[in-house]
Scaffold this motif. Structure first.
Motif, mmCIF file in Angstrom:
data_model
loop_
_atom_site.group_PDB
_atom_site.id
_atom_site.type_symbol
_atom_site.label_atom_id
_atom_site.label_comp_id
_atom_site.label_asym_id
_atom_site.label_seq_id
_atom_site.Cartn_x
_atom_site.Cartn_y
_atom_site.Cartn_z
ATOM 1 N N SER A 109 0.821 -1.209 0.000
ATOM 2 C CA SER A 109 0.000 0.000 0.000
ATOM 3 C C SER A 109 0.855 1.259 0.000
ATOM 4 O O SER A 109 2.069 1.190 0.217
ATOM 5 C CB SER A 109 -0.979 0.003 1.182
ATOM 6 O OG SER A 109 -0.339 -0.250 2.386
ATOM 7 N N HIS A 112 3.612 2.364 -5.420
ATOM 8 C CA HIS A 112 3.499 1.423 -6.544
ATOM 9 C C HIS A 112 4.159 0.107 -6.139
ATOM 10 O O HIS A 112 5.231 0.116 -5.534
ATOM 11 C CB HIS A 112 4.197 2.022 -7.781
ATOM 12 C CG HIS A 112 4.022 1.196 -9.012
ATOM 13 N ND1 HIS A 112 4.897 0.186 -9.355
ATOM 14 C CD2 HIS A 112 3.071 1.219 -9.965
ATOM 15 C CE1 HIS A 112 4.480 -0.376 -10.487
ATOM 16 N NE2 HIS A 112 3.370 0.230 -10.869
ATOM 17 N N HIS A 129 -2.802 -5.392 -3.859
ATOM 18 C CA HIS A 129 -2.370 -3.988 -3.736
ATOM 19 C C HIS A 129 -3.590 -3.103 -3.470
ATOM 20 O O HIS A 129 -4.663 -3.300 -4.026
ATOM 21 C CB HIS A 129 -1.639 -3.534 -5.013
ATOM 22 C CG HIS A 129 -1.055 -2.161 -4.901
ATOM 23 N ND1 HIS A 129 0.028 -1.881 -4.108
ATOM 24 C CD2 HIS A 129 -1.437 -0.980 -5.470
ATOM 25 C CE1 HIS A 129 0.307 -0.579 -4.209
ATOM 26 N NE2 HIS A 129 -0.562 -0.009 -5.021
ATOM 27 N N ASP A 130 -3.377 -2.121 -2.621
ATOM 28 C CA ASP A 130 -4.379 -1.216 -2.101
ATOM 29 C C ASP A 130 -4.510 0.017 -3.012
ATOM 30 O O ASP A 130 -3.506 0.658 -3.285
ATOM 31 C CB ASP A 130 -3.712 -0.789 -0.785
ATOM 32 C CG ASP A 130 -4.584 -0.283 0.248
ATOM 33 O OD1 ASP A 130 -4.971 0.868 0.102
ATOM 34 O OD2 ASP A 130 -4.835 -1.028 1.207
ATOM 35 N N VAL A 131 -5.705 0.319 -3.517
ATOM 36 C CA VAL A 131 -5.859 1.482 -4.410
ATOM 37 C C VAL A 131 -7.111 2.282 -4.068
ATOM 38 O O VAL A 131 -8.064 1.738 -3.519
ATOM 39 C CB VAL A 131 -5.958 1.065 -5.908
ATOM 40 C CG1 VAL A 131 -4.656 0.472 -6.399
ATOM 41 C CG2 VAL A 131 -7.105 0.105 -6.163
ATOM 42 N N ASN A 133 -8.158 4.658 -6.650
ATOM 43 C CA ASN A 133 -8.714 5.138 -7.925
ATOM 44 C C ASN A 133 -8.309 4.202 -9.077
ATOM 45 O O ASN A 133 -7.459 3.318 -8.922
ATOM 46 C CB ASN A 133 -8.270 6.590 -8.204
ATOM 47 C CG ASN A 133 -6.758 6.722 -8.258
ATOM 48 O OD1 ASN A 133 -6.071 5.885 -8.842
ATOM 49 N ND2 ASN A 133 -6.225 7.755 -7.624
ATOM 50 N N HIS A 136 -4.443 4.208 -10.411
ATOM 51 C CA HIS A 136 -3.496 3.386 -9.655
ATOM 52 C C HIS A 136 -3.828 1.896 -9.774
ATOM 53 O O HIS A 136 -2.938 1.046 -9.753
ATOM 54 C CB HIS A 136 -3.468 3.820 -8.185
ATOM 55 C CG HIS A 136 -2.797 5.152 -7.994
ATOM 56 N ND1 HIS A 136 -3.264 6.119 -7.137
ATOM 57 C CD2 HIS A 136 -1.705 5.685 -8.600
ATOM 58 C CE1 HIS A 136 -2.473 7.185 -7.219
ATOM 59 N NE2 HIS A 136 -1.529 6.948 -8.096
ATOM 60 N N ALA A 137 -5.109 1.604 -9.912
ATOM 61 C CA ALA A 137 -5.519 0.199 -10.060
ATOM 62 C C ALA A 137 -4.933 -0.375 -11.348
ATOM 63 O O ALA A 137 -4.416 -1.506 -11.360
ATOM 64 C CB ALA A 137 -7.039 0.094 -10.071
ATOM 65 N N LYS A 139 -2.268 0.603 -12.936
ATOM 66 C CA LYS A 139 -0.800 0.469 -12.797
ATOM 67 C C LYS A 139 -0.458 -0.769 -11.970
ATOM 68 O O LYS A 139 0.486 -1.495 -12.289
ATOM 69 C CB LYS A 139 -0.223 1.710 -12.110
ATOM 70 C CG LYS A 139 -0.334 2.944 -12.975
ATOM 71 C CD LYS A 139 0.757 3.937 -12.629
ATOM 72 C CE LYS A 139 0.908 4.917 -13.751
ATOM 73 N NZ LYS A 139 2.033 4.952 -14.511
ATOM 74 N N ALA A 140 -1.226 -1.007 -10.916
ATOM 75 C CA ALA A 140 -0.946 -2.173 -10.067
ATOM 76 C C ALA A 140 -1.243 -3.461 -10.828
ATOM 77 O O ALA A 140 -0.499 -4.448 -10.726
ATOM 78 C CB ALA A 140 -1.780 -2.108 -8.788
ATOM 79 N N LEU A 148 -6.709 -6.643 -6.207
ATOM 80 C CA LEU A 148 -6.762 -5.207 -5.966
ATOM 81 C C LEU A 148 -7.709 -4.952 -4.800
ATOM 82 O O LEU A 148 -8.831 -5.472 -4.775
ATOM 83 C CB LEU A 148 -7.285 -4.471 -7.206
ATOM 84 C CG LEU A 148 -6.374 -4.505 -8.435
ATOM 85 C CD1 LEU A 148 -7.100 -3.936 -9.662
ATOM 86 C CD2 LEU A 148 -5.087 -3.701 -8.170
#
Ligand code: FMN
Length: 313
Positions: A109, A112, A129-131, A133, A136-137, A139-140, A148
């Motif tokens: 979190s 990136h 991974h913590d997002v 928006n 960022h989702a 990119k993860a 996610l």
């Protein structure tokens, strides 16, 4: 997508007790796993690398012993939470310890995930991974994470502003991995609602702060029992990133009225010392906390509500 079979079989409920700074330690983690839900903790809660090594060893051994004893039906896996922001000087060393103990789940979190996914996959672990928006989702997802975590409006900690109904739908347009929803989920009906929405797991933080096994002190737990949803203030003035904090704790720290803080009031906050320690975070689900309970009692309540809701929907 459905949860991978090996994860599904290890869960009594599709729930993760979310990692919380200064709140989640080995007791909360092992109590959650023993109750059949994922227990998680931020590695930074262990104040040094030696302490982190001890915690990971303790958690691993406790869970292995429980599984061996066969005393309990389902022992869920645990998750280590790594803050991958470039300001976290411990990120690389903490990751090395997570690899040493082969933490079954890793949650990254505030940043990136970089090459973390590759490293976790190399030993057979799963990474979420913590997002907050879609940007960022995406990119993860490109970085190869398995899941996610959508931190939606009303969540405790560094919450986002997205509504979960549309956030899940828009994530599903490009991501068929595991989707986890966070934000004011405080009862079993809401856990079921997450599945109905098209996601896989519910992520509950605030609801676990006032548990007997958490590291939160009595004053914090007492404030959670007293506070209502209207007391939650969304501000970036406490930690520099927008998050939800309890008005009464802002007032205790000398911030008049606890209303949305302006820059003058922020000048009164001794940022490093008070954020999280004395200015306490909670999500809007705080209004559903009526008492301090054990993790097992809470999970049993969630389970009966979830089953009832599932029978209907
Ligand atoms: C006191 C507190 C501390 C938190 N610390 C962290 C943290 O260290 N790392 C992290 O990824 N999320 C942290 N969070 C966010 C939670 O993991 C989770 O996303 C959130 O609590 C879910 O929303 P809910 O509280 O409404 O259930 C924290 C939340 C709270 C309330």
């Amino acid at each position: 997508m459905a949860l991978p079979k090996n994860l599904q079989d290890q869960l009594r409920l599709p729930v993760i007790a979310a990692p919380m700074f200064l709140v989640s330690g080995p007791n909360l983690v092992t109590a959650a796993c023993r109750a059949g839900i994922v227990g998680a903790f931020p590695t930074l809660n262990a104040r040094t690398l030696d302490v982190l090594d001890d915690w990971l060893s303790e958690i691993t051994t406790t869970l292995e012993d429980l599984k061996r004893s066969g005393a309990n039906q389902i022992i869920a896996p645990y998750a280590a939470n790594l803050i991958v922001h470039k300001t976290n000087a411990r990120a690389a060393d903490d990751l090395a310890l997570v690899e040493k103990y082969k933490a079954p789940l890793v949650i990254t979190s505030v940043g990136h995930p970089g090459d973390t996914a590759e490293r976790i996959h190399a030993y057979g672990g799963i990474i979420f991974h913590d997002v907050i928006n879609l940007h960022h989702a995406k990119k993860a997802a490109e970085a190869g994470v398995d899941g996610l975590i959508l931190v939606c409006a009303g969540a405790g900690g560094h919450a986002g502003l997205m509504n979960p109904l549309t956030f899940v739908a828009q994530i599903r347009e490009f991501f068929d991995g595991i989707v986890i929803v966070a934000g004011a989920i405080s009862n079993g009906q809401a856990v079921r609602a997450v599945e109905v929405m098209g996601a896989d797991l519910a992520y509950l933080g605030t609801r676990f702060i006032a548990c007997k096994e958490s590291m939160a002190d009595e004053d914090y737990s007492g404030m959670l029992v007293e506070a209502e949803s209207k007391d939650i203030v969304y501000t970036d003035k406490v930690s520099g990133i927008h998050g939800n904090f309890i008005r009464q704790s802002l007032e205790q720290a000398g911030l008049v009225d606890g209303a949305v803080l302006n820059d003058d009031e922020f000048a009164h906050v001794d940022e490093k010392k008070k954020a999280w320690k004395q200015i306490w975070s909670a999500g809007q689900g705080v209004g559903e906390i009526q008492s301090v309970e054990s993790v097992e009692t809470l999970v049993s309540e969630l389970e009966s509500e979830y089953k009832e809701a599932k029978a209907m929907h």
